[in-house]
Design a protein around this motif. Structure first.
Motif: not given
Ligand code: SF4
Ligand code: SF4
Lengths: 122, 313
Positions: B236-246
């Motif tokens: 969140a802080a680095e503005n990076i997408d999390i596309v999947l949480k397995l």
């Protein structure tokens, strides 16, 4: 006869460096006079092939035997090609190692005693 | 989505589920009719074949050039050893020793030898296999044990990326040269991590690498539910997408250890991979981005023999 001892420091009281290719120094001792010279090992931080380039340095120094802790196959092959006798599993100070050698207390290594890359920090 | 998207699946350390994600994505998209290729560039420990179970059509040996010394001609001048940056060749008292495993094929020694005593000879460093696995086009590299020329083999595997396929590259773990070679030229990188302090630490190193290489990327969290939420905070802080949480599901681990594809045995995860696929389809590619070295070639047959890749009969 001149022999090379891998060393952590520059004096006869320094500890034997357990690594051959990545030893900090090579102390070259004349076993008759106990005169000695020190070679800083430029290969200590080399990316690869340290045992080979260290072997070459020792051969060029005119030493006829190497006393060290551990020696890998590449270094062993290089030293053997240079006609150098290899003694591994040596511990204590440089002076103590020379003493053991002179008294015939060391047995010659029959081959490498560690895998390549021993003594690398990575 | 462009036809020829290249996705690299990477992770900062081994055992994070990188191959699970890469093989499931390949398998799932093939089921939907996508032309997809899986390329195992984790050549030191390839295991994609365990899950995809490809039928191998043919394989080829990959060779590099190493020096061969003719001692009859050698004058013992020592020039070869002086030029070699890798101590792969050395002249000791009129005798020249070569250490083939250390050679980087720079050609320095055979160029410099004044006596013309050195010639290049091929040394086999590994193999590449080609096959099919339920719709997935499979290319796998395997390095021979004891060889250090990992990037050379990876480069060779990547030469077989097909122009009209979605290419999924299984990248070796870590952040060293082989990783750089494997992700180079990718259009997008998926970074797999676990939500633990160690995972986050490795993730940061990998993020640093892909940012340095100017590659767009997003994150997949595997075994979600263990550890803490620090990875999410970081993203969140680095503005990076999390596309999947397995999630941390014992059945996934079981599927893994028995060499099964998750989406085949646990249908509830189809949705997750479908979301991942949708995300990938939205990836825009900077087609004219010349800074990125494109590795693909115009080659529809799937196999191209080159000077350094010889096909076994
Ligand atoms: S080709 Fe280059 S790396 Fe290989 S032995 Fe010759 S000089 Fe060394
Ligand atoms: S450069 Fe050629 S001639 Fe000189 S030592 Fe090496 S192999 Fe022998």
């Amino acid at each position: 006869m001149k022999i090379a001892i891998t060393s952590t420091g520059k004096t006869l009281d320094s500890q034997v460096d357990p690594r051959f290719g990545r030893a900090a120094y090579f102390v070259i001792v004349d076993t008759e006079t106990m005169d000695f010279g020190v070679i800083e090992n430029e290969s200590a931080a080399a990316a690869g092939g340290a045992g080979i380039s260290s072997g070459k340095v020792v051969i060029d120094s005119g030493a006829q035997a190497v006393l060290t802790g551990n020696c890998g196959p590449n270094a062993e092959r290089t030293l053997t090609a240079g006609g150098i006798k290899l003694y591994t599993a040596v511990t204590g100070t440089v002076a103590e190692a020379v003493e053991l050698f002179k008294n015939g207390k060391l047995t010659e290594a029959s081959g490498p005693n560690v895998e390549p890359h021993f003594g690398m920090d990575t | 989505m462009p036809d020829n998207l290249v996705i690299a699946v990477a992770s900062g350390k081994g055992g994070t589920g990188k191959t699970t994600i890469a093989t499931n994505l390949a398998h799932y998209t093939a089921r939907l009719g996508q032309k997809v290729q899986y390329l195992d560039c984790d050549v030191e420990e390839p295991n994609g074949h365990i899950f995809l179970k490809p039928k191998i059509d043919f394989s080829g040996a990959v060779t590099i050039d190493v020096p061969q010394v003719d001692l009859e001609k050698c004058t013992g001048c020592g020039k070869c050893g002086e030029i070699c940056q890798y101590s792969a060749i050395i002249c000791i008292k009129e005798n020249v020793l070569t250490f083939e495993q250390l050679c980087h094929s720079c050609s320095g020694c055979w160029r410099i030898c004044p006596a013309d005593a050195i010639k290049p000879k091929p040394l086999n460093i590994g193999d590449i296999e080609f096959g099919k696995a339920s719709g997935v086009d499979f290319v796998g590299g395997k390095l021979r044990i004891g060889y250090v020329r990992t990037p050379s083999l990876i480069k060779e595997v990547k030469k077989h990326i097909k122009e009209d396929h979605l290419a999924i590259i299984d990248v070796p773990p870590g952040t060293s040269c082989p990783v750089v070679e494997a992700v180079r030229g990718a259009d997008f990188v998926l970074l797999i991590t676990e939500p633990t302090p160690f995972g986050l630490n490795d993730l940061k190193l990998t993020v640093g690498l892909v940012r340095e290489m100017n590659l767009p990327f997003a994150i997949i969290i595997n075994r979600y539910g263990i550890g803490n939420n620090e990875v999410e905070k970081y993203c969140a802080a680095e503005n990076i997408d999390i596309v999947l949480k397995l999630p941390d599901d014992r059945r996934i681990a079981e599927a893994y250890s028995s060499g099964r594809i998750i989406v085949d045995v646990l249908s509830e995860y189809l949705k997750q991979f479908s979301e991942l696929y949708e995300y990938i389809k939205r990836i825009k590619v900077g087609i004219n981005d010349k800074r990125r070295l494109r590795v693909r070639r115009k080659n529809k047959s799937g196999f191209r023999s080159s000077s350094s890749c010889t096909q076994d009969p």
